[in-house]
Write an enzyme that holds these catalytic residues in place. Sequence first.
Site, short mmCIF file in Angstrom:
data_model
loop_
_atom_site.label_atom_id
_atom_site.label_comp_id
_atom_site.label_asym_id
_atom_site.label_seq_id
_atom_site.Cartn_x
_atom_site.Cartn_y
_atom_site.Cartn_z
N ASP A 172 11.58 96.21 38.45
CA ASP A 172 10.87 97.11 37.53
C ASP A 172 11.63 97.28 36.22
OD1 ASP A 172 8.75 98.73 36.81
OD2 ASP A 172 9.65 100.55 37.64
N GLY A 173 10.86 97.49 35.15
CA GLY A 173 11.46 97.81 33.85
C GLY A 173 11.27 96.76 32.77
N ARG B 249 5.11 93.63 25.71
CA ARG B 249 5.46 93.70 27.14
C ARG B 249 5.61 92.31 27.75
NH1 ARG B 249 4.89 98.37 29.83
NH2 ARG B 249 4.30 97.28 31.74
N HIS C 163 8.25 90.48 30.57
CA HIS C 163 7.91 89.76 31.81
C HIS C 163 8.55 88.37 31.79
CE1 HIS C 163 5.47 93.02 33.01
NE2 HIS C 163 4.48 92.81 32.16
N SER D 185 -0.71 95.91 44.53
CA SER D 185 -2.16 96.17 44.65
C SER D 185 -2.62 97.06 43.49
CB SER D 185 -2.47 96.94 45.94
OG SER D 185 -1.88 96.36 47.05
N TRP E 267 -3.36 95.87 39.49
CA TRP E 267 -4.68 95.42 39.00
C TRP E 267 -5.26 96.42 38.00
CZ3 TRP E 267 -5.67 90.55 39.78
CH2 TRP E 267 -5.32 89.92 40.98
N ARG F 13 -3.82 97.64 35.49
CA ARG F 13 -3.26 97.45 34.13
C ARG F 13 -4.31 96.79 33.22
NH1 ARG F 13 3.21 96.35 34.40
NH2 ARG F 13 3.63 98.04 35.85
N LEU G 15 17.49 79.64 52.12
CA LEU G 15 16.97 80.99 51.86
C LEU G 15 15.44 81.03 51.99
CD1 LEU G 15 17.49 83.91 50.56
CD2 LEU G 15 16.93 82.80 48.38
N ILE H 62 8.98 104.09 46.14
CA ILE H 62 8.71 102.86 46.90
C ILE H 62 7.52 102.10 46.30
CG2 ILE H 62 8.13 101.97 49.21
CD1 ILE H 62 10.82 103.30 49.30
N GLU I 154 18.43 100.41 53.87
CA GLU I 154 19.27 101.15 52.92
C GLU I 154 18.66 101.03 51.52
OE1 GLU I 154 21.77 103.09 53.65
OE2 GLU I 154 21.61 102.57 55.79
C1 IPE Z 1 6.23 98.38 41.11
O1 IPE Z 1 6.36 98.60 39.75
C2 IPE Z 1 5.57 97.08 41.39
C3 IPE Z 1 6.27 95.88 40.95
C4 IPE Z 1 7.47 95.80 40.45
C5 IPE Z 1 5.55 94.66 41.14
P1 IPE Z 1 5.34 99.52 38.94
O2 IPE Z 1 5.84 99.61 37.56
O3 IPE Z 1 3.96 99.02 39.13
O4 IPE Z 1 5.49 100.90 39.72
P2 IPE Z 1 4.99 102.36 39.29
O5 IPE Z 1 3.58 102.23 38.81
O6 IPE Z 1 5.90 102.82 38.20
O7 IPE Z 1 5.15 103.17 40.54
C1 IPE Z 2 7.72 95.33 36.42
O1 IPE Z 2 7.93 95.80 35.13
C2 IPE Z 2 6.79 94.14 36.46
C3 IPE Z 2 5.49 94.45 37.07
C4 IPE Z 2 5.14 95.57 37.63
C5 IPE Z 2 4.51 93.37 37.06
P1 IPE Z 2 6.90 96.80 34.45
O2 IPE Z 2 5.85 96.00 33.75
O3 IPE Z 2 6.39 97.79 35.41
O4 IPE Z 2 7.84 97.48 33.38
P2 IPE Z 2 7.88 99.02 32.99
O5 IPE Z 2 8.06 99.81 34.25
O6 IPE Z 2 6.58 99.33 32.30
O7 IPE Z 2 9.07 99.13 32.08
MG MG Z 3 7.07 99.62 36.02
#
Ligand code: IPE
Ligand code: IPE
Ligand code: MG
Length: 241
Positions: A12-13, A25, A29, A58, A61, A63, A123, A187, A199
């Site tokens: 994430d991020g 964005r 990615h 799930s 979608w 977005r 792996l 989660i 953990e």
């Molecule tokens: C969780 O990230 C899903 C993935 C990294 C694929 P999100 O960015 O979608 O999670 P939320 O919406 O902040 O909970």
């Molecule tokens: C995780 O990064 C990638 C996916 C969920 C596809 P994000 O796209 O959620 O990035 P942030 O959380 O908006 O920074």
């Molecule tokens: Mg995110």
Amino acid sequence: MRVPRHVAIIMDGNGRWAARRGLPRSAGHRAGLTPVRTCIEECSRLGVEVLTLFAFSSENWKRPVTEVGLLMQLFLEALEREIDELAERGVRMRFIGARELLGAPLAERMDAAEARTRGNPGLTLAVAVAYGGRWDIVAATRRLAEAVQAGTLAPADIDEGRFAAELALGDLPEPDLFIRTGGDHRISNFLLWSLAYTELYFSDALWPEFDAAEFARALEAFGARERRFGQTSDQVGAGAC
Ligand code: IPE
Ligand code: IPE
Ligand code: MG
């Protein structure tokens, strides 16, 4: 160092990483592919058996359609570009999630990548695309219900082991270490059932900046944890199980 058998990561991020640089964005990615390679290399090197990466949930979608389309395109390109090297490294590819919701070109390449790497000894790399922990549990329940209806399974024979076997990763060890980057502590519908005793490790690093040193910090934190699985510390210390 105690090495986890299975590491599961919420990557994430990416969006915030890009925004901080004044980039779209999509650039975040794309930059997120580098740490994917790093984690695969580190897991292979250290003898981690399974690496599960959450790539698209799930809920993702929901977005904007342009971002969803771009992510799907990126998965397709990344798979095409990386599959030869992954196969050579002995990686066994798995994809989990509602594959029927993906376009045929991507779904077909996923099928082909799994078939090509099925017998590989290294792996196991499981990539969760269009995946949700609730989706997984519902799909497992449906398969069990179908078996009961067909007369091949008695309801009394459904126990935790039988249920878990129906989950998308039911044939693999459960995650020992969960990592989420990006600073949020949740989660987000990842592997709900099998995270029961995993953990949890949260990193403030945004996914594109998660490097080998960050990964090593997560493994170090894991090594310092005492996993009790409901027992007392004394029991665990005495090696009882
Ligand atoms: C969780 O990230 C899903 C993935 C990294 C694929 P999100 O960015 O979608 O999670 P939320 O919406 O902040 O909970
Ligand atoms: C995780 O990064 C990638 C996916 C969920 C596809 P994000 O796209 O959620 O990035 P942030 O959380 O908006 O920074
Ligand atoms: Mg995110």
